[in-house]
Motif scaffolding. Structure first.
Motif, mmCIF file in Angstrom:
data_model
loop_
_atom_site.group_PDB
_atom_site.id
_atom_site.type_symbol
_atom_site.label_atom_id
_atom_site.label_comp_id
_atom_site.label_asym_id
_atom_site.label_seq_id
_atom_site.Cartn_x
_atom_site.Cartn_y
_atom_site.Cartn_z
ATOM 1 N N SER A 120 0.864 -1.177 0.000
ATOM 2 C CA SER A 120 0.000 0.000 0.000
ATOM 3 C C SER A 120 0.899 1.224 0.000
ATOM 4 O O SER A 120 1.514 1.547 1.016
ATOM 5 C CB SER A 120 -0.927 0.011 1.219
ATOM 6 O OG SER A 120 -1.721 1.185 1.223
ATOM 7 N N ASN A 121 0.997 1.891 -1.128
ATOM 8 C CA ASN A 121 1.859 3.060 -1.247
ATOM 9 C C ASN A 121 1.151 4.360 -0.885
ATOM 10 O O ASN A 121 1.793 5.417 -0.854
ATOM 11 C CB ASN A 121 2.416 3.151 -2.670
ATOM 12 C CG ASN A 121 3.496 2.115 -2.923
ATOM 13 O OD1 ASN A 121 4.397 1.943 -2.123
ATOM 14 N ND2 ASN A 121 3.383 1.401 -4.045
ATOM 15 N N HIS A 122 -0.149 4.277 -0.611
ATOM 16 C CA HIS A 122 -0.907 5.482 -0.255
ATOM 17 C C HIS A 122 -1.963 5.096 0.791
ATOM 18 O O HIS A 122 -3.148 4.955 0.477
ATOM 19 C CB HIS A 122 -1.578 6.084 -1.492
ATOM 20 C CG HIS A 122 -0.624 6.366 -2.611
ATOM 21 N ND1 HIS A 122 0.235 7.438 -2.609
ATOM 22 C CD2 HIS A 122 -0.366 5.676 -3.758
ATOM 23 C CE1 HIS A 122 0.967 7.426 -3.710
ATOM 24 N NE2 HIS A 122 0.632 6.366 -4.422
ATOM 25 N N ARG A 142 3.091 4.721 3.818
ATOM 26 C CA ARG A 142 3.012 3.524 2.980
ATOM 27 C C ARG A 142 3.488 2.310 3.764
ATOM 28 O O ARG A 142 4.272 2.446 4.717
ATOM 29 C CB ARG A 142 3.829 3.682 1.700
ATOM 30 C CG ARG A 142 5.295 3.994 1.918
ATOM 31 C CD ARG A 142 5.965 4.438 0.624
ATOM 32 N NE ARG A 142 7.362 4.810 0.837
ATOM 33 C CZ ARG A 142 8.402 4.085 0.463
ATOM 34 N NH1 ARG A 142 8.202 2.911 -0.141
ATOM 35 N NH2 ARG A 142 9.629 4.497 0.668
ATOM 36 N N ASP A 165 7.340 9.537 0.455
ATOM 37 C CA ASP A 165 6.335 9.500 -0.601
ATOM 38 C C ASP A 165 6.707 8.563 -1.746
ATOM 39 O O ASP A 165 5.994 8.510 -2.753
ATOM 40 C CB ASP A 165 6.113 10.909 -1.168
ATOM 41 C CG ASP A 165 5.493 11.844 -0.130
ATOM 42 O OD1 ASP A 165 4.619 11.388 0.618
ATOM 43 O OD2 ASP A 165 5.904 13.018 -0.071
ATOM 44 N N ASP A 166 7.843 7.865 -1.621
ATOM 45 C CA ASP A 166 8.243 6.928 -2.669
ATOM 46 C C ASP A 166 7.283 5.739 -2.710
ATOM 47 O O ASP A 166 6.404 5.592 -1.851
ATOM 48 C CB ASP A 166 9.671 6.426 -2.440
ATOM 49 C CG ASP A 166 10.672 7.572 -2.523
ATOM 50 O OD1 ASP A 166 10.390 8.530 -3.255
ATOM 51 O OD2 ASP A 166 11.712 7.497 -1.852
ATOM 52 N N ASP A 167 7.497 4.878 -3.709
ATOM 53 C CA ASP A 167 6.662 3.683 -3.847
ATOM 54 C C ASP A 167 7.472 2.425 -3.591
ATOM 55 O O ASP A 167 8.628 2.337 -4.005
ATOM 56 C CB ASP A 167 6.062 3.596 -5.257
ATOM 57 C CG ASP A 167 4.947 4.613 -5.463
ATOM 58 O OD1 ASP A 167 4.486 5.200 -4.462
ATOM 59 O OD2 ASP A 167 4.540 4.805 -6.622
#
Length: 402
Positions: A120-122, A142, A165-167
């Protein structure tokens, strides 16, 4: 390598980098993650306690993914919650105390209930589950979760969390799953050990069965690593995978001899090392490994495994450096007993090492394994330059004799 023998820091691409630079940095990150997994494997082999391995896995997983937090969540079926059993980055009073819901409304619970890894990146925009209070309180944006298996049923979840905020990407998921698999093997071993202590009358039979299962599991891991090495397009990654395969196979051979014998506490060092050398001779077509090992040198099992890994690393180094680019080369291995010392000698007839080479300051994983295991066994390593070739002799205390 960095202090305490750690793998290089995992690098992060800069926004202004060209695609080729980003690709190179991504490759270096993958290599760094592979070295971290190798480090975790060595830590497990060196006899770290279960609690130490839990903490080290959390620390290294966070480091390998450039994450702020990591935690090992143990599933408590009676409460339908997770206990934060180990972790890194969390505020005081979290590790060993805090619990998280195990229902599908949390990332960890969703992973456990669905049996699938979760990225889950967000978290703020998630519709699959809510953001647990512990994550919100630490500013986590995340998360990534993988199942921790143990003895046929899930032990819990290994979760990495980050404020950035990276993925997270699929390669990161593969690394985290690799760390979970190593920890899962330790969890399985720990549970078996507790069961064995309560079954004194049957402990010998059960130990043999465990060694049989572990041997089969490690053989499967070896096959997978070799297959991946053959299919990987990058020669550096393929080489590291092949080396990891040899290390795992050496341990598998020990478990094979244990379940075939009557005494799980000791091994005949000469017979064991001879088998490991034959495996390397078959696996590395470049080498002709010739072994001369005395019989009857009986040592404790854990010391035998460490000794065999030292020999395997010295043979691998000969293939990489002494006979680099050569079609074929001989390596001579001897295992002898001299007084109260066991001598492990590995000699090649190759091009020799650079004049400024100092094995005690070597930074490669192989040299660090040799140095670490030799120190752990209370021994010493000596190097002699020959014409041609190089000879390494490892002298170890003979801790157990028949």
């Amino acid at each position: 390598m960095t202090e305490k023998g750690e793998a290089p820091p995992v690098v992060e691409p800069r926004p202004d980098e060209r695609p080729t630079d980003v690709t190179l940095r991504a490759l270096l990150q993958r290599i760094g993650q592979q070295e971290i997994l190798a480090e975790l494997g060595v830590t497990a082999l060196q006899g770290a306690t279960f609690e130490e391995l839990l903490s080290e896995t959390a620390r290294q997983a966070a480091r390998g993914l450039r994450a702020d937090f990591c935690k090992v969540l143990e599933f408590l079926p009676g409460e339908n919650r997770f206990l934060v059993r180990a972790g890194v980055g969390w505020n005081a009073g979290v590790v060993g105390v805090a619990t998280v819901g195990a229902d599908t409304e949390s990332p960890a619970g969703f992973a456990l209930r669905t049996g699938k890894a979760v990225i889950s990146n967000h978290l703020g925009n998630e519709e699959r589950f809510r953001t647990p209070e512990i994550l919100a309180a630490h500013g986590v944006k995340r998360a990534m979760n993988v199942i921790l298996q143990g003895d046929g049923k899930p032990f819990g979840v290994l979760e990495v969390d980050s404020r950035s905020d990276d993925d997270f990407v699929e390669h990161d998921l593969a690394f985290l799953q690799g760390a979970a698999n190593i920890l899962g093997m330790a969890i399985e071993r720990e549970r078996y050990e507790r069961f064995l202590k309560a079954a004194v009358d049957r402990h010998e039979v059960l130990l043999q069965e465990i060694n049989h299962r572990v041997k089969n599991s490690l053989a499967l891991v070896t096959s997978m690593l070799r297959l991946q090495a053959r299919e990987d397009d990058d020669p550096r990654v393929a080489e590291r995978l092949a080396e990891a395969s040899a290390r795992v196979n050496a341990v598998a051979r020990a478990h094979e001899r244990l379940y075939q014998g009557d005494d799980v506490r000791t091994l005949d060092l000469g017979v064991y090392v001879e088998q490991v050398c034959k495996d390397l001779d078959e696996a590395v077509s470049q080498l002709d490994v010739q072994i001369d090992a005395d019989r009857g040198i009986v040592v404790a099992t854990d010391r035998a495994v460490s000794s065999a890994l030292i020999v395997a690393e010295l043979i691998t180094n000969a293939a990489k450096y002494a006979y680099k680019g050569a079609a074929k080369g001989k390596v001579f291995v001897r295992v002898t007993l001299s007084g109260d010392r066991v001598l492990l000698t590995v000699r090649d007839e190759g091009s020799g090492l650079p004049h400024d080479f100092d094995f005690q300051k070597g930074t490669s994983l192989g040299m660090r394994i040799i140095t670490a295991f030799t120190q752990q066994l209370g021994g010493e390593v000596k190097m002699k330059r020959l014409s041609p070739g190089t000879e390494f002799t490892v002298a170890l205390p003979a801790d157990h004799q028949p």
